[in-house]
Motif scaffolding. Structure first.
Motif, PDB file in Angstrom:
ATOM      1  N   TRP A  88       0.806  -1.225   0.000  1.00 31.47           N
ATOM      2  CA  TRP A  88       0.000   0.000   0.000  1.00 31.47           C
ATOM      3  C   TRP A  88       0.842   1.280   0.000  1.00 31.47           C
ATOM      4  O   TRP A  88       0.502   2.238  -0.723  1.00 31.47           O
ATOM      5  CB  TRP A  88      -0.952  -0.009   1.192  1.00 31.47           C
ATOM      6  CG  TRP A  88      -1.776   1.252   1.299  1.00 31.47           C
ATOM      7  CD1 TRP A  88      -1.685   2.230   2.226  1.00 31.47           C
ATOM      8  CD2 TRP A  88      -2.811   1.655   0.399  1.00 31.47           C
ATOM      9  NE1 TRP A  88      -2.580   3.229   1.992  1.00 31.47           N
ATOM     10  CE2 TRP A  88      -3.300   2.898   0.865  1.00 31.47           C
ATOM     11  CE3 TRP A  88      -3.369   1.093  -0.753  1.00 31.47           C
ATOM     12  CZ2 TRP A  88      -4.325   3.582   0.214  1.00 31.47           C
ATOM     13  CZ3 TRP A  88      -4.398   1.776  -1.394  1.00 31.47           C
ATOM     14  CH2 TRP A  88      -4.854   2.999  -0.917  1.00 31.47           C
ATOM     15  N   PRO A  89       1.945   1.398   0.773  1.00 35.07           N
ATOM     16  CA  PRO A  89       2.740   2.631   0.712  1.00 35.07           C
ATOM     17  C   PRO A  89       3.253   2.938  -0.689  1.00 35.07           C
ATOM     18  O   PRO A  89       3.321   4.109  -1.088  1.00 35.07           O
ATOM     19  CB  PRO A  89       3.902   2.346   1.686  1.00 35.07           C
ATOM     20  CG  PRO A  89       3.371   1.326   2.626  1.00 35.07           C
ATOM     21  CD  PRO A  89       2.471   0.462   1.794  1.00 35.07           C
ATOM     22  N   PHE A  90       3.603   1.894  -1.448  1.00 42.42           N
ATOM     23  CA  PHE A  90       4.090   2.132  -2.808  1.00 42.42           C
ATOM     24  C   PHE A  90       2.954   2.643  -3.700  1.00 42.42           C
ATOM     25  O   PHE A  90       3.128   3.594  -4.468  1.00 42.42           O
ATOM     26  CB  PHE A  90       4.664   0.841  -3.400  1.00 42.42           C
ATOM     27  CG  PHE A  90       5.752   0.227  -2.576  1.00 42.42           C
ATOM     28  CD1 PHE A  90       6.981   0.841  -2.457  1.00 42.42           C
ATOM     29  CD2 PHE A  90       5.544  -0.973  -1.910  1.00 42.42           C
ATOM     30  CE1 PHE A  90       7.989   0.285  -1.698  1.00 42.42           C
ATOM     31  CE2 PHE A  90       6.552  -1.545  -1.147  1.00 42.42           C
ATOM     32  CZ  PHE A  90       7.777  -0.916  -1.036  1.00 42.42           C
ATOM     33  N   HIS A  91       1.780   2.011  -3.595  1.00 43.65           N
ATOM     34  CA  HIS A  91       0.643   2.455  -4.402  1.00 43.65           C
ATOM     35  C   HIS A  91       0.248   3.884  -4.040  1.00 43.65           C
ATOM     36  O   HIS A  91      -0.033   4.706  -4.922  1.00 43.65           O
ATOM     37  CB  HIS A  91      -0.562   1.525  -4.180  1.00 43.65           C
ATOM     38  CG  HIS A  91      -0.284   0.090  -4.469  1.00 43.65           C
ATOM     39  ND1 HIS A  91       0.462  -0.322  -5.552  1.00 43.65           N
ATOM     40  CD2 HIS A  91      -0.661  -1.060  -3.818  1.00 43.65           C
ATOM     41  CE1 HIS A  91       0.542  -1.641  -5.556  1.00 43.65           C
ATOM     42  NE2 HIS A  91      -0.122  -2.113  -4.514  1.00 43.65           N
ATOM     43  N   GLN A  92       0.244   4.180  -2.758  1.00 51.82           N
ATOM     44  CA  GLN A  92      -0.176   5.495  -2.291  1.00 51.82           C
ATOM     45  C   GLN A  92       0.756   6.586  -2.828  1.00 51.82           C
ATOM     46  O   GLN A  92       0.304   7.612  -3.358  1.00 51.82           O
ATOM     47  CB  GLN A  92      -0.192   5.511  -0.759  1.00 51.82           C
ATOM     48  CG  GLN A  92      -0.774   6.770  -0.143  1.00 51.82           C
ATOM     49  CD  GLN A  92      -0.765   6.689   1.375  1.00 51.82           C
ATOM     50  OE1 GLN A  92       0.181   6.199   1.978  1.00 51.82           O
ATOM     51  NE2 GLN A  92      -1.836   7.171   1.993  1.00 51.82           N
ATOM     52  N   ARG A  93       2.083   6.355  -2.703  1.00 46.47           N
ATOM     53  CA  ARG A  93       3.035   7.356  -3.190  1.00 46.47           C
ATOM     54  C   ARG A  93       3.025   7.437  -4.714  1.00 46.47           C
ATOM     55  O   ARG A  93       3.244   8.505  -5.287  1.00 46.47           O
ATOM     56  CB  ARG A  93       4.430   7.034  -2.657  1.00 46.47           C
ATOM     57  CG  ARG A  93       4.593   7.350  -1.172  1.00 46.47           C
ATOM     58  CD  ARG A  93       6.046   7.251  -0.737  1.00 46.47           C
ATOM     59  NE  ARG A  93       6.508   5.870  -0.697  1.00 46.47           N
ATOM     60  CZ  ARG A  93       6.576   5.126   0.398  1.00 46.47           C
ATOM     61  NH1 ARG A  93       6.179   5.627   1.563  1.00 46.47           N
ATOM     62  NH2 ARG A  93       7.029   3.889   0.358  1.00 46.47           N
TER      63      ARG A  93
END
Length: 740
Positions: free
Chosen positions: A123-128
């Motif tokens: 999720w952190p990768f998708h969010q950024r």
């Protein structure tokens, strides 16, 4: 921020503001911004937020370090996410890579575990990635997000519509992508391996960056929170922030000195190792300075505060280290420029790879695999970390050695220096007169004569008087001197007073002295030292010789500089005789005496015109012009503010020998940076073409991408253990002993 593309985007966004320039450091996540007064900090923060990031104004680094409060929670969250992702990923990797373990409907279990990793773990990768795309930019997170999503979506298609979901399906394992249309192949292992490897790599990078920046954390821990202040004879505990210049406070055994000050009462040994890098304790007594952060190893000291807050030596050191770790080397600006264009190029290459393989008639599975591998294997992280992690480790190590380097430009200049011009007083010498010899007439007790001289000089503030009093107290059995009365001082002639009913005078030596005393005066004149005569009831008793002695290990320091190929030059405003004596003791053959501040600056300019790369070492206001004009200015932290402000390197330890250690550190640092860049560029030049040719699976690509960043960080961390070469130090000590 996660990669050099992030750094470039923030810098470009800030540069769009009128008069604003910024240097962002990926390793420290800090920005050094130059802006006009009409552009407030709030506007700068808004610009950073408009680029898709968050920012806040830095708080003071002394006392309770603000970043330390948020770092444990962030690290705990990252570690928890990493552990859960690994727990979900390992079964998927095991079942996908070991065909005998593939039971009936194993692929559906792996799909459910992978869905958890892809949605929550990544999720952190998708969010950024989404945040960056919303602002029209791409970063390393974009590549990771697209790679994970593509692998998962393709595997989902194969399960639901491509026949891979049939019960009893088995999938062979190969390090190379499978291009056979007869073999159902899922890329669930790539979908879990990419976020797992990247999360692991970034967690280890974060820990490594924290370790390499430990100099600032160690400095912050030196500051105390409260202090015992003397107020009208009463003791009360107050916060250090309430201390004012002139306040008197107590430092008990084992306590840290709250702020810079001068000892008013008490004698003790203080440990300055965490401030100056010097392991030996320093004896202090009334009238001598102490630095905030030093540890009191002995009796209670009463100290008068001379500097508080941001004016202290500890605060100055912290600022120097922090600023050094925020600035950029020339080579880093090149890599930032490359990295800024790297992600768009990789996206283009991935799309081109997909189109090429589909156009060449390859199976869609093989085409998607090659494109995903290109997305995953590309790694601007290693490029972005190559220089700042090395500089971070080097400046931190330098601070622990007692060398405060202002930034990468200073490191680059330090490596190229071939000539060292050194001031004498306060640099090669202690800057404080000391009694170097005591010659008594026949039948006279030298210690008694020194005690009498110290008694009448104790009331004077003259440097000669302080040196004689200090030596007399040190020689006295109980550190006490006789009481002098009726003391009279005649400027330019000497001092007189009564001690135990006898008239004691300390004056300039006249002609016609007894032979032993006359010879002592002649020796002092030859060496450029100062001689004073002690008389008792008009009879000559002894000659006291005083000089500004060399700092400890000065000869060894100069010898070490010569071994490194540097040419030492002495430049001083002192007379020819003392300059020649100091140069002879230090092993310097080129001497320039009687020089004004303008002459020193002119000497530096003349050496530069003749092709020399010049470093100037000084500590006084009279050295500021030469320090600023040299290719590299080196000042002692104990020197004047003007000298420190004009210098590029500050020596926290009063030992010129650390200059040689700094030169070695600079050479090692730049060699490490070159190695890091060679690996970072070489890695991408090799792996991206392999991925485009379909010779690299996404899982192996993810592991290689994380390994490249870890190797760069690990190579930089070797600088933290950089030590001076013991063989050269031992040879220098042997040379010193033989010369003596």
């Amino acid at each position: 921020m996660t990669c050099a593309a992030c750094v470039s985007r923030v810098e470009r966004r800030l540069a769009k503001l009128d008069g604003v320039s910024a240097s962002v450091n990926l390793a420290t996540h800090r920005a050094r911004v130059t802006h006009p007064t009409e552009v407030p900090v709030a506007t700068l923060i808004e610009a950073i937020e408009a680029a898709g990031y968050t920012a806040r104004r830095p708080e003071p680094r002394l006392g309770a370090e603000p970043e330390a409060t948020g770092r444990p929670a962030a690290e705990a969250t990252a570690l928890r996410r990493l552990v859960l992702v690994l727990a979900m990923s390992l079964p998927v990797l095991a079942l996908s890579m070991v065909p005998p373990w593939q039971f009936r409907n194993w692929q559906w279990l792996c799909f459910m575990l992978t869905a958890y990793v892809v949605v929550w773990g990544a999720w952190p990768f998708h969010q950024r990635a989404v945040r960056g795309l919303r602002h029209g930019a791409a970063s390393m997170d974009t590549l990771v997000s697209l790679g994970v999503a593509a692998s998962f979506v393709w595997s989902g298609y194969a399960l639901f519509f491509g026949g891979a979901g049939m019960p009893g399906m088995t999938m062979p394992f190969s390090l190379l992508p499978s291009a056979s249309p007869d073999v159902a192949h899922l890329y669930l292992e790539a979908a879990v391996a990419v976020p797992a490897f990247v999360l692991l790599g970034r967690y280890l990078e974060s820990r490594a960056r924290h370790d390499s920046g430990s100099a600032l954390h160690a400095l912050a821990e030196l500051a105390t929170n409260d202090v015992t202040v003397l107020d009208g004879g009463e003791e009360r505990r107050v916060p250090v922030s309430r201390l004012q210049v002139g306040d008197r406070f107590l430092v008990g055994p084992g306590e840290r000195v709250a702020t810079d000050g001068v000892v008013e009462a008490g004698s003790s040994a203080v440990d300055l190792s965490l401030i100056t890098g010097e392991s030996r304790p320093v004896e202090v007594s009334p009238g001598e300075p102490v630095a905030g952060g030093a540890v009191n190893s002995g009796a209670v000291l009463e100290v008068r505060a001379t500097a508080v807050g941001s004016d202290t030596q500890l605060a100055r050191i912290s600022r120097l280290v922090e600023e050094a770790q925020t600035r950029k080397a020339r080579v880093q600006r090149l890599t930032d420029a490359v990295s800024a264009r790297f992600v768009p190029v990789v996206l283009t290459l991935a799309a081109t790879t997909l189109g090429f393989w589909l156009g060449a008639g390859a199976a869609s599975e093989a085409a998607v695999t090659a494109a995903v591998a290109v997305l995953v294997v590309a790694c601007p992280c290693a490029l972005g970390l190559a220089t700042p992690t090395a500089l971070l480790a080097a400046t931190g190590r330098g601070a622990r050695m007692g060398v405060l380097i202002s930034g990468p430009t200073a490191l680059e200049a330090l490596r190229g220096v071939d000539t060292i011009v050194l001031d004498k007083t306060g640099t090669l010498t202690t800057g404080r007169l000391t009694v170097t010899n005591m010659t008594a007439d026949e039948g006279i007790d030298a210690d008694r004569a020194l005690a009498l001289a110290g008694a009448v000089e104790s009331a004077s503030g003259h440097p000669l008087a302080r040196a004689i009093t200090r030596a007399a107290r040190h020689a006295a059995p109980d550190r006490r001197l006789p009481v002098a009365t009726a003391v009279e001082q005649t400027p330019g002639l000497g001092v007189r007073g009564e001690v135990d009913g006898r008239l004691v005078c300390v004056v300039q030596p006249p002609a016609g002295l007894p032979t032993p005393l006359a010879e002592a005066v002649e020796r002092a004149d030859t060496a450029g030292a100062t001689a004073v005569l002690v008389t008792v009831d008009g009879a000559p008793q002894a000659i006291i010789t005083l000089a500004d002695g060399l700092r400890s290990d000065t000869y060894r320091a100069i010898d070490h500089l010569k071994r490194l190929g540097l040419r030492p030059v002495l430049a001083t405003g002192d007379r020819e005789a003392p300059a020649a004596a100091v140069a002879a003791d230090a092993g310097i053959t080129e001497v320039h005496a009687g020089m004004s501040p303008q002459d020193k600056a002119a000497l530096v300019a003349d050496l530069q015109r003749r092709g020399a790369q010049v470093a100037f070492v000084g500590d006084g206001v009279n050295d500021a012009a030469a320090l600023a004009g040299a290719d590299l200015g080196i000042a002692l932290a104990s020197g004047t503010d003007a000298a420190v402000a004009a210098a590029d390197v500050t020596l926290a330890r009063e030992d010129v020998h650390v200059i040689a250690d700094a030169v070695r550190l600079a050479r090692s640092t730049l060699a490490t940076i070159r190695t890091n860049l060679a690996w970072a560029f070489g890695y991408n030049l090799v792996t991206v073409p392999l991925a485009m040719l379909g010779l690299l699976s996404p899982m192996i690509a993810a592991a290689a991408m994380s390994a490249s960043s870890l190797l760069v960080v690990a190579n930089s961390l070797t600088l933290r253990g950089k030590q001076p070469r013991r063989d050269e130090r031992s040879q220098a000590r042997a040379t010193t002993r033989s010369a003596a």
